[in-house]
Scaffold this motif. Structure first.
Motif, PDB file in Angstrom:
ATOM      1  N   SER A 153       0.831  -1.199   0.000  1.00 17.34           N
ATOM      2  CA  SER A 153       0.000   0.000   0.000  1.00 17.34           C
ATOM      3  C   SER A 153       0.865   1.248   0.000  1.00 17.34           C
ATOM      4  CB  SER A 153      -0.920   0.008   1.235  1.00 17.34           C
ATOM      5  OG  SER A 153      -0.170  -0.056   2.429  1.00 17.34           O
ATOM      6  N   GLY A 154       0.419   2.277  -0.739  1.00 13.30           N
ATOM      7  CA  GLY A 154       1.154   3.530  -0.755  1.00 13.30           C
ATOM      8  C   GLY A 154       1.294   4.069   0.658  1.00 13.30           C
ATOM      9  N   ALA A 155       2.459   4.617   0.965  1.00  8.24           N
ATOM     10  CA  ALA A 155       2.730   5.075   2.321  1.00  8.24           C
ATOM     11  C   ALA A 155       3.105   6.549   2.324  1.00  8.24           C
ATOM     12  CB  ALA A 155       3.852   4.252   2.955  1.00  8.24           C
ATOM     13  N   VAL A 156       2.376   7.317   3.114  1.00 11.35           N
ATOM     14  CA  VAL A 156       2.725   8.712   3.349  1.00 11.35           C
ATOM     15  C   VAL A 156       3.246   8.816   4.777  1.00 11.35           C
ATOM     16  CG1 VAL A 156       1.892  11.093   3.501  1.00 11.35           C
ATOM     17  CG2 VAL A 156       0.946   9.537   1.775  1.00 11.35           C
ATOM     18  N   ILE A 157       4.416   9.427   4.931  1.00 12.21           N
ATOM     19  CA  ILE A 157       4.996   9.628   6.256  1.00 12.21           C
ATOM     20  C   ILE A 157       5.233  11.125   6.442  1.00 12.21           C
ATOM     21  CG2 ILE A 157       6.878   9.088   7.842  1.00 12.21           C
ATOM     22  CD1 ILE A 157       7.440   6.582   6.120  1.00 12.21           C
ATOM     23  N   ASN A 158       4.469  11.729   7.329  1.00 10.30           N
ATOM     24  CA  ASN A 158       4.659  13.138   7.647  1.00 10.30           C
ATOM     25  C   ASN A 158       5.620  13.255   8.827  1.00 10.30           C
ATOM     26  OD1 ASN A 158       2.834  14.080   5.688  1.00 10.30           O
ATOM     27  ND2 ASN A 158       1.101  13.776   7.065  1.00 10.30           N
ATOM     28  N   ILE A 159       6.688  14.013   8.648  1.00  9.50           N
ATOM     29  CA  ILE A 159       7.609  14.236   9.754  1.00  9.50           C
ATOM     30  C   ILE A 159       7.088  15.413  10.567  1.00  9.50           C
ATOM     31  CG2 ILE A 159       9.980  14.688  10.442  1.00  9.50           C
ATOM     32  CD1 ILE A 159       9.582  12.015   8.969  1.00  9.50           C
ATOM     33  N   SER A 160       6.541  15.105  11.727  1.00  6.17           N
ATOM     34  CA  SER A 160       5.995  16.151  12.593  1.00  6.17           C
ATOM     35  C   SER A 160       7.021  16.453  13.683  1.00  6.17           C
ATOM     36  CB  SER A 160       4.637  15.721  13.159  1.00  6.17           C
ATOM     37  OG  SER A 160       4.757  14.495  13.869  1.00  6.17           O
ATOM     38  N   SER A 161       6.640  16.355  14.936  1.00  4.07           N
ATOM     39  CA  SER A 161       7.576  16.602  16.035  1.00  4.07           C
ATOM     40  C   SER A 161       6.895  16.306  17.356  1.00  4.07           C
ATOM     41  CB  SER A 161       8.041  18.058  16.024  1.00  4.07           C
ATOM     42  OG  SER A 161       8.829  18.350  17.177  1.00  4.07           O
ATOM     43  N   ILE A 162       7.693  15.908  18.339  1.00  2.33           N
ATOM     44  CA  ILE A 162       7.131  15.758  19.680  1.00  2.33           C
ATOM     45  C   ILE A 162       6.720  17.121  20.237  1.00  2.33           C
ATOM     46  CG2 ILE A 162       8.240  13.576  20.255  1.00  2.33           C
ATOM     47  CD1 ILE A 162       9.648  16.711  21.764  1.00  2.33           C
ATOM     48  N   SER A 163       7.181  18.196  19.577  1.00  4.31           N
ATOM     49  CA  SER A 163       6.773  19.541  19.982  1.00  4.31           C
ATOM     50  C   SER A 163       5.275  19.758  19.802  1.00  4.31           C
ATOM     51  CB  SER A 163       7.545  20.596  19.181  1.00  4.31           C
ATOM     52  OG  SER A 163       8.923  20.556  19.500  1.00  4.31           O
ATOM     53  N   GLY A 164       4.653  18.948  18.959  1.00  3.10           N
ATOM     54  CA  GLY A 164       3.211  19.012  18.779  1.00  3.10           C
ATOM     55  C   GLY A 164       2.448  18.146  19.761  1.00  3.10           C
ATOM     56  N   ILE A 165       3.179  17.488  20.663  1.00  2.68           N
ATOM     57  CA  ILE A 165       2.567  16.575  21.638  1.00  2.68           C
ATOM     58  C   ILE A 165       2.769  17.058  23.072  1.00  2.68           C
ATOM     59  CG2 ILE A 165       2.602  14.214  22.558  1.00  2.68           C
ATOM     60  CD1 ILE A 165       3.568  13.269  19.802  1.00  2.68           C
ATOM     61  N   VAL A 166       3.955  17.563  23.387  1.00  2.00           N
ATOM     62  CA  VAL A 166       4.265  17.936  24.766  1.00  2.00           C
ATOM     63  C   VAL A 166       3.477  19.163  25.208  1.00  2.00           C
ATOM     64  CG1 VAL A 166       6.570  16.931  24.730  1.00  2.00           C
ATOM     65  CG2 VAL A 166       6.265  19.322  24.018  1.00  2.00           C
ATOM     66  N   LYS A 167       3.293  19.304  26.508  1.00  2.00           N
ATOM     67  CA  LYS A 167       2.495  20.413  27.047  1.00  2.00           C
ATOM     68  C   LYS A 167       3.285  21.709  27.177  1.00  2.00           C
ATOM     69  CE  LYS A 167       3.376  18.965  31.831  1.00  2.00           C
ATOM     70  NZ  LYS A 167       2.749  18.411  33.070  1.00  2.00           N
ATOM     71  N   THR A 168       4.595  21.631  27.137  1.00  4.79           N
ATOM     72  CA  THR A 168       5.419  22.826  27.237  1.00  4.79           C
ATOM     73  C   THR A 168       5.567  23.500  25.872  1.00  4.79           C
ATOM     74  OG1 THR A 168       7.649  23.661  27.752  1.00  4.79           O
ATOM     75  CG2 THR A 168       7.485  21.394  26.989  1.00  4.79           C
ATOM     76  N   SER A 169       5.748  24.809  25.881  1.00  3.80           N
ATOM     77  CA  SER A 169       5.925  25.533  24.619  1.00  3.80           C
ATOM     78  C   SER A 169       7.336  25.381  24.074  1.00  3.80           C
ATOM     79  CB  SER A 169       5.642  27.028  24.824  1.00  3.80           C
ATOM     80  OG  SER A 169       6.686  27.628  25.586  1.00  3.80           O
ATOM     81  N   GLN A 170       8.283  24.948  24.917  1.00  2.72           N
ATOM     82  CA  GLN A 170       9.697  24.836  24.531  1.00  2.72           C
ATOM     83  C   GLN A 170      10.235  26.157  23.972  1.00  2.72           C
ATOM     84  OE1 GLN A 170       8.886  21.426  21.886  1.00  2.72           O
ATOM     85  NE2 GLN A 170      10.320  20.259  23.147  1.00  2.72           N
ATOM     86  N   HIS A 171       9.677  27.237  24.451  1.00  4.27           N
ATOM     87  CA  HIS A 171      10.108  28.588  24.063  1.00  4.27           C
ATOM     88  C   HIS A 171       9.734  28.969  22.638  1.00  4.27           C
ATOM     89  CE1 HIS A 171      12.374  29.088  27.806  1.00  4.27           C
ATOM     90  NE2 HIS A 171      12.777  27.834  27.639  1.00  4.27           N
TER      91      HIS A 171
END
Length: 298
Positions: free
Chosen positions: A171-189
């Motif tokens: 099956s065709g595969a799409v892999i989006n490279i996101s980040s744990i920055s979109g998961i953690v509760k801190t803004s990380q500045h």
């Protein structure tokens, strides 16, 4: 059939095979994009790498494209523009019957903020009065980190759908490279960056749902959410081989792995997400335990 024949499908070269698969990776000239390029091309895939800087792409092909079972083919394009994405689709269509793996690897963080404060007035000054914290900066960050995932994926749907017809039901595969920055509760500045990566993760879920669940296409859409890996964004520069470096001791106390991510960590994840036919609509965090320390936002 011998006893050993029963185990054939469990061999590594079969479990994670990308041999003769056609892949396209945006931002394949450095950082995580280059790690993904090497992981696929070294194991037999034909990998088209896309970026705006021809010299950087050519350097990757020259440095890492020799004496491997696959190949690396540079294509210069700006995937933040719909007309250039359309030209890219036309180019790949003229050369290939299908696209097996699409890796959308993009990300910028344009401004960092001082988020620690001793009063409401000081925090407001840090977050609101910062001259670099503008609507335009937020818009530019979002534009790079989110819409192109949508437009690249939707533009390539016909070629991705054709993958299973030409590759033994792969099956065709799409892999989006996101980040744990979109998961953690801190803004990380950097609020804008983290908010955009959260959007990228939710976009992945929506695309997987609409493409696979609701329209029945044989295309899987997943996200890899890296923790800290060496790249031009995290390290500030690349060396003559387009590689970046982060001192190991810098993250000794921030992850349970006591180090930043390495090339092999990302290569493992890329091969898993590309080949696992039962993985769809998921975000795989590859972060050395960073989320365990920082805490998830939901």
């Amino acid at each position: 059939m011998s006893t050993n024949d029963h185990n054939e499908s469990f061999k590594l070269e079969n479990l994670f095979s990308v041999k003769n698969k056609v892949a396209l990776i945006t931002g394949g000239g450095s950082g995580i994009g280059l790690m993904a390029t090497q992981a696929l091309a070294t194991n037999g895939a034909k990998v088209y790498i896309v970026g705006r800087t021809e010299e950087k792409l050519e350097k990757v092909a020259e440095t890492y494209g020799k004496d491997i079972s696959g190949s690396i083919i540079p294509i210069t394009a700006d995937v933040s523009k719909k007309d250039e994405i359309k030209k890219l689709v036309d180019t790949i269509s003229s050369k290939e019957k299908c696209l097996c793996i699409l890796i959308n690897n993009a990300g910028i963080a344009l401004n960092t903020q001082q988020t620690e404060a001793s009063s409401a007035e000081e925090l407001s000054k840090n977050l609101f009065s910062d001259p670099n914290e503008t609507f335009e900066m937020w818009t530019d960050t979002y534009r790079t980190n989110v819409p192109q995932l949508y437009f690249m994926t939707t533009a390539f749907l016909p070629l991705l759908q054709a993958a299973h017809k030409h590759n033994d039901n792969f099956s065709g595969a799409v892999i989006n490279i996101s980040s744990i920055s979109g998961i953690v509760k801190t803004s990380q500045h950097h609020f804008a960056y983290n908010a955009s990566k959260a959007a990228a993760i939710h976009l992945t879920t929506m695309l997987a749902n609409e493409i696979g669940s609701l329209n029945g296409l044989r295309i899987r859409v997943n996200s890899i959410a890296p923790g800290v890996f060496p790249s031009e964004m995290t390290a500030g520069e690349s060396d003559e081989k387009q590689k970046s470096h982060i001192p190991r001791e810098k993250y000794e106390d921030k992850t349970t792995a006591t180090r930043p991510g390495e090339d092999r960590d990302m290569a493992n994840a890329i091969l898993f997400a590309a080949t696992n036919q039962y993985l769809n609509g998921q975000t795989v965090a590859v972060d050395g335990g960073y989320i365990l320390s920082a805490g998830a936002g939901a």
